[in-house]
Design a protein around this motif. Structure first.
Motif, PDB file in Angstrom:
ATOM      1  N   ASP A  35     -40.668   9.516  43.662  1.00 34.23           N
ATOM      2  CA  ASP A  35     -41.508   9.618  44.803  1.00 34.23           C
ATOM      3  C   ASP A  35     -41.964  10.974  44.028  1.00 34.23           C
ATOM      4  OD1 ASP A  35     -39.665   8.201  45.611  1.00 34.23           O
ATOM      5  OD2 ASP A  35     -37.952   8.924  46.222  1.00 34.23           O
ATOM      6  N   LEU A  67     -34.818  20.503  46.475  1.00 38.66           N
ATOM      7  CA  LEU A  67     -34.705  18.870  46.807  1.00 38.66           C
ATOM      8  C   LEU A  67     -33.847  18.858  46.398  1.00 38.66           C
ATOM      9  CD1 LEU A  67     -37.789  16.455  45.212  1.00 38.66           C
ATOM     10  CD2 LEU A  67     -35.632  16.310  44.954  1.00 38.66           C
TER      11      LEU A  67
ATOM     12  N   TYR B  25     -43.292   5.139  52.183  1.00 37.32           N
ATOM     13  CA  TYR B  25     -43.244   5.732  51.476  1.00 37.32           C
ATOM     14  C   TYR B  25     -43.314   7.298  51.289  1.00 37.32           C
ATOM     15  CZ  TYR B  25     -48.190   6.562  50.829  1.00 37.32           C
ATOM     16  OH  TYR B  25     -49.736   6.575  51.530  1.00 37.32           O
ATOM     17  N   TYR B  27     -44.066  10.184  50.920  1.00 36.65           N
ATOM     18  CA  TYR B  27     -45.523  11.480  51.886  1.00 36.65           C
ATOM     19  C   TYR B  27     -45.962  10.451  53.319  1.00 36.65           C
ATOM     20  CZ  TYR B  27     -48.982  14.865  51.626  1.00 36.65           C
ATOM     21  OH  TYR B  27     -50.472  15.296  51.691  1.00 36.65           O
ATOM     22  N   TYR B  47     -37.583  14.151  50.640  1.00 38.34           N
ATOM     23  CA  TYR B  47     -37.898  13.325  49.466  1.00 38.34           C
ATOM     24  C   TYR B  47     -36.602  13.991  48.994  1.00 38.34           C
ATOM     25  CZ  TYR B  47     -42.991  12.835  48.617  1.00 38.34           C
ATOM     26  OH  TYR B  47     -44.411  12.277  48.677  1.00 38.34           O
ATOM     27  N   VAL B  63     -40.967  -0.876  44.930  1.00 35.93           N
ATOM     28  CA  VAL B  63     -42.025  -0.174  44.525  1.00 35.93           C
ATOM     29  C   VAL B  63     -43.318  -1.205  44.170  1.00 35.93           C
ATOM     30  CG1 VAL B  63     -43.243   0.185  41.633  1.00 35.93           C
ATOM     31  CG2 VAL B  63     -40.963   1.016  42.944  1.00 35.93           C
ATOM     32  N   GLY B  69     -54.038   6.524  40.987  1.00 36.66           N
ATOM     33  CA  GLY B  69     -53.144   6.737  40.771  1.00 36.66           C
ATOM     34  C   GLY B  69     -51.663   6.320  40.308  1.00 36.66           C
ATOM     35  N   PRO B  70     -50.185   6.841  40.317  1.00 34.33           N
ATOM     36  CA  PRO B  70     -49.241   6.455  40.384  1.00 34.33           C
ATOM     37  C   PRO B  70     -48.736   5.391  41.116  1.00 34.33           C
ATOM     38  CG  PRO B  70     -48.569   8.413  40.595  1.00 34.33           C
ATOM     39  CD  PRO B  70     -50.260   8.582  41.046  1.00 34.33           C
ATOM     40  N   HIS B  71     -47.588   4.675  40.853  1.00 29.36           N
ATOM     41  CA  HIS B  71     -46.915   3.384  41.815  1.00 29.36           C
ATOM     42  C   HIS B  71     -46.309   4.493  43.150  1.00 29.36           C
ATOM     43  CE1 HIS B  71     -44.395   2.448  38.768  1.00 29.36           C
ATOM     44  NE2 HIS B  71     -43.323   3.278  39.314  1.00 29.36           N
ATOM     45  N   ARG B  72     -46.384   3.395  43.675  1.00 25.47           N
ATOM     46  CA  ARG B  72     -45.637   3.773  45.757  1.00 25.47           C
ATOM     47  C   ARG B  72     -44.587   2.968  45.812  1.00 25.47           C
ATOM     48  NH1 ARG B  72     -50.845   4.338  49.129  1.00 25.47           N
ATOM     49  NH2 ARG B  72     -51.537   6.063  48.708  1.00 25.47           N
ATOM     50  N   LYS B  73     -43.466   4.455  46.122  1.00 23.09           N
ATOM     51  CA  LYS B  73     -41.852   3.514  46.048  1.00 23.09           C
ATOM     52  C   LYS B  73     -41.644   3.975  47.620  1.00 23.09           C
ATOM     53  CE  LYS B  73     -38.402   5.753  44.749  1.00 23.09           C
ATOM     54  NZ  LYS B  73     -37.799   6.211  43.594  1.00 23.09           N
ATOM     55  N   TYR B  75     -39.526   3.124  50.771  1.00 23.25           N
ATOM     56  CA  TYR B  75     -38.503   2.797  51.097  1.00 23.25           C
ATOM     57  C   TYR B  75     -38.158   2.162  53.078  1.00 23.25           C
ATOM     58  CZ  TYR B  75     -37.035   6.168  48.076  1.00 23.25           C
ATOM     59  OH  TYR B  75     -36.479   7.314  47.401  1.00 23.25           O
TER      60      TYR B  75
END
Lengths: 374, 107
Positions: A35, A67, B25, B27, B47, B63, B69-73, B75
Motif C-alpha cells: 500500500d 500507521l 486503493y 490513496y 492506511y 492487486v 510505478g508500483p502496482h495498486r492494491k 480494497y
C-alpha cells in the motif's frame, strides 16, 4: 523536483519505514509496504520544487508509528539486528560488489582497450556471474538495493537540494541524457577504431553501444539494465582517457622529431655510405659534432664477429639469410645515379632521410679529436 | 476542539462508508475522505485503518498492475463489512442525535 530525485527520495523514505516496521511479521510488512509504496511514490511525484516527502508525510518513523496505531499493531518492540538478517556474504552482496568491481576494472583496464581488447573479458565474466546471482530478484533488485552499503551510496547521491553538493548532483543529473548519447558515440568510436585489429571486440563493443543507448532511460525503472549501463559508462569514460593519451603521445612525438632530428638516426638499422661515384664505401666510422659515435640500432649481430668491430662502423655486416653467410649486403636499389644525389630513399633502408651534406655531420672523424671507441 | 481526536473513533466507519459504492486503493480512499470534508485525516491513519479492517475480515483486496510505478492494491468491502457499516452507522446516528440533543439544551 525531477522524477529521478523523487524516486530516490521515495526509496529512501520506504527503507526508513521498513526499518520502523521490522518487528512485525514479514507477511504483514509486505502487505503494508504494498500500500505504502504506491502511496509514497504517488506523493513523491506530486511534490513541488522545494518540498520533501518528510514535509508532506512526516518522518518515516512517525508515519510508521501513526500507521501502527491506526492498524492496531503492538507498539514497536526492539528487534535486535533484524535489518542485518542477511549474512555477511549473501548473493546480493557478492553481486553488488562484483558489479562495482567490474565497473571500476573496466574504467581502469578500458584505457588499454585499443591496445588489448582482451582485458575486458575479466569484467565481462564478473558481470555475468553477478547477474546470474541476483537474476531472480526481477527489475527492482530490492535485496541488492537494500544492502547497507548501497543505501549509503544512495544517501550520498541524494543530498538535500539546497546544499552545494546537492545542486552539483542535480546539475549532473540534468546532463544525464546528454551523457547517454555521448556514451554511445564514444563506444561506437572505440568499436570502429578496433575494427581493423579485432573484429570480435568490434562486434562486442558495437553491441554494447547499441544496448547502452537503449538502456539509458530504461535503467531508471528496471535495475537489471545497470549490468549494461554501468560498465558501458566506465568503458566510455576510459575511451575518453585513452583518446587524451593517444593525442598527447602523438603531440610529444611530433615535437621530439622536430627538435632532435639526430635521435632519429638511432632508428636506422644500418647505414650505407656511397662516394661521389656511387661506389659503396665500407668500414666507414661515423661520429657526430661532439665526437660521439653514431650508433644505429643493433640487431641481428653476426655470429663469430665478436669482439665486435666498432659500433659506428658502417655498413654493418648482416646475415644473408639465403646462404647463412655474414656479408655486407648493399641496399639493392639505392645506388645513387650521379655524384651529387644522395642515395635514393626507395632502397632497402627505406626510412632513411636524405644524407646530403647539409644534414650530415660536417666534420669526418679524421678532423675531429676522438679516436674510434672500442 | 481537535477533530483528530474525534476522528480516531470513527475512521473505521468513514473508510467503510467511502468503500461502500466503489472499490479503491489507499490513496484513492484518502482522497475520497478529504474531498468528503475530512481534511485533517492523516495519510498513515487511513492506511493503518485499511489494514485493520482487512485483518478483521471486513475488506478484501486485489492487486491491479500499474503502467507507471508500483502496482495498486484495491480494497473492496465484503458482506461482513457491509453488516459492520450498517451496525456502526446506526450507532453513530443515535450517538450523534443524542449529542445534538445535549447541545440543543446547552445552546
Amino acid at each position: 523536483m525531477n522524477t529521478q530525485q523523487s524516486r530516490l527520495g521515495a526509496e529512501h523514505y520506504l527503507a526508513g519505514m521498513r526499518a520502523a516496521l521490522a518487528d512485525l511479521p514479514a507477511s504483514e510488512v509486505a502487505e503494508i509496504m504494498e500500500d505504502v509504496e504506491a502511496h509514497v511514490t504517488e506523493v513523491a511525484a506530486e511534490l513541488g520544487e522545494d518540498e520533501t516527502l518528510e514535509q508532506r508525510l512526516g518522518t518515516p518513523e512517525a508515519y510508521a508509528q501513526e500507521l501502527r496505531t491506526a492498524a492496531g499493531y503492538p507498539a514497536r518492540t526492539e528487534v535486535i539486528a533484524k535489518p542485518n538478517k542477511l549474512p555477511a556474504l549473501s548473493k546480493p552482496r557478492i553481486a553488488a560488489w562484483l558489479l562495482g568491481g567490474a565497473t571500476a576494472f573496466t574504467l581502469i583496464a578500458g584505457t588499454a582497450l585499443l591496445r588489448e581488447a582482451g582485458v575486458l573479458l575479466l569484467p565481462a565474466a564478473a558481470l555475468a556471474i553477478s547477474y546470474v546471482l541476483v537474476r531472480e530478484h526481477g527489475p527492482e533488485q530490492r535485496p541488492m538495493m537494500q544492502l547497507p552499503e548501497v543505501l549509503k551510496l544512495g544517501e550520498l547521491l541524494n543530498q538535500p537540494a539546497e546544499t552545494p553538493a546537492g545542486r552539483a548532483i542535480a546539475y549532473l543529473r540534468s546532463l544525464q541524457p546528454a551523457w547517454w548519447l555521448l556514451r554511445t558515440v564514444l563506444l561506437v568510436v572505440a568499436a570502429v577504431l578496433l575494427t581493423s585489429r579485432d573484429l570480435f571486440a568490434f562486434l562486442i563493443i558495437a553491441a554494447l553501444a547499441a544496448l547502452a543507448f537503449y538502456a539509458g532511460p530504461k535503467s531508471k525503472t528496471d535495475r537489471r539494465w545497470l549490468w549494461i549501463t554501468l560498465p558501458a559508462s566506465a568503458l566510455a569514460a576510459a575511451t575518453i582517457l585513452q583518446m587524451i593519451d593517444v593525442a598527447a603521445d602523438s603531440m610529444n612525438y611530433g615535437r621530439a622529431s622536430n627538435s632532435y632530428p639526430v635521435q632519429v638516426t638511432e632508428q636506422y638499422e644500418n647505414i650505407y655510405p656511397f662516394d661521389s661515384n656511387g661506389k659503396l664505401l665500407e668500414g666507414v666510422l661515423l661520429f657526430d659534432q661532439d665526437g660521439n659515435a653514431i650508433n644505429a640500432q643493433r640487431d641481428y649481430p653476426c655470429p663469430g664477429t665478436e669482439p665486435m668491430i666498432p659500433n659506428n662502423k658502417y655498413p654493418r655486416p648482416k646475415i644473408d639469410r639465403s646462404t647463412g653467410e655474414c656479408l655486407t649486403i648493399p641496399p639493392s636499389a639505392a645506388v645513387p645515379p650521379s655524384a651529387s644525389s644522395p642515395p635514393s630513399v626507395s632502397g632497402t633502408p627505406s626510412s632513411a632521410p636524405p644524407t646530403s651534406g647539409s644534414s650530415a655531420p660536417s666534420s669526418p672523424p679524421a678532423s675531429a679529436s676522438p679516436s674510434p671507441s672500442k | 476542539m481537535d477533530t483528530s481526536q474525534l476522528l480516531k473513533g470513527v475512521l473505521d466507519l468513514a473508510v467503510l462508508a467511502v468503500l461502500r459504492k466503489e472499490d479503491g486503493y489507499g490513496y484513492d480512499v484518502l482522497r475520497r475522505l478529504r474531498s468528503g470534508g475530512l481534511n485533517d485525516v492523516g495519510d498513515a491513519s487511513v492506511y493503518g485503518t485499511l489494514r485493520r479492517l482487512y485483518n478483521a475480515g471486513l475488506l478484501t483486496s486485489y492487486v491491479v498492475p500499474s503502467e507507471e510505478g508500483p502496482h495498486r492494491k484495491y480494497y473492496s468491502i465484503n458482506e461482513p463489512g457491509r453488516e459492520r457499516l450498517a451496525e456502526s452507522g446506526k450507532t453513530w446516528r443515535s450517538f450523534a442525535s443524542t449529542l445534538n440533543g445535549l447541545l440543543g439544551e446547552v445552546a
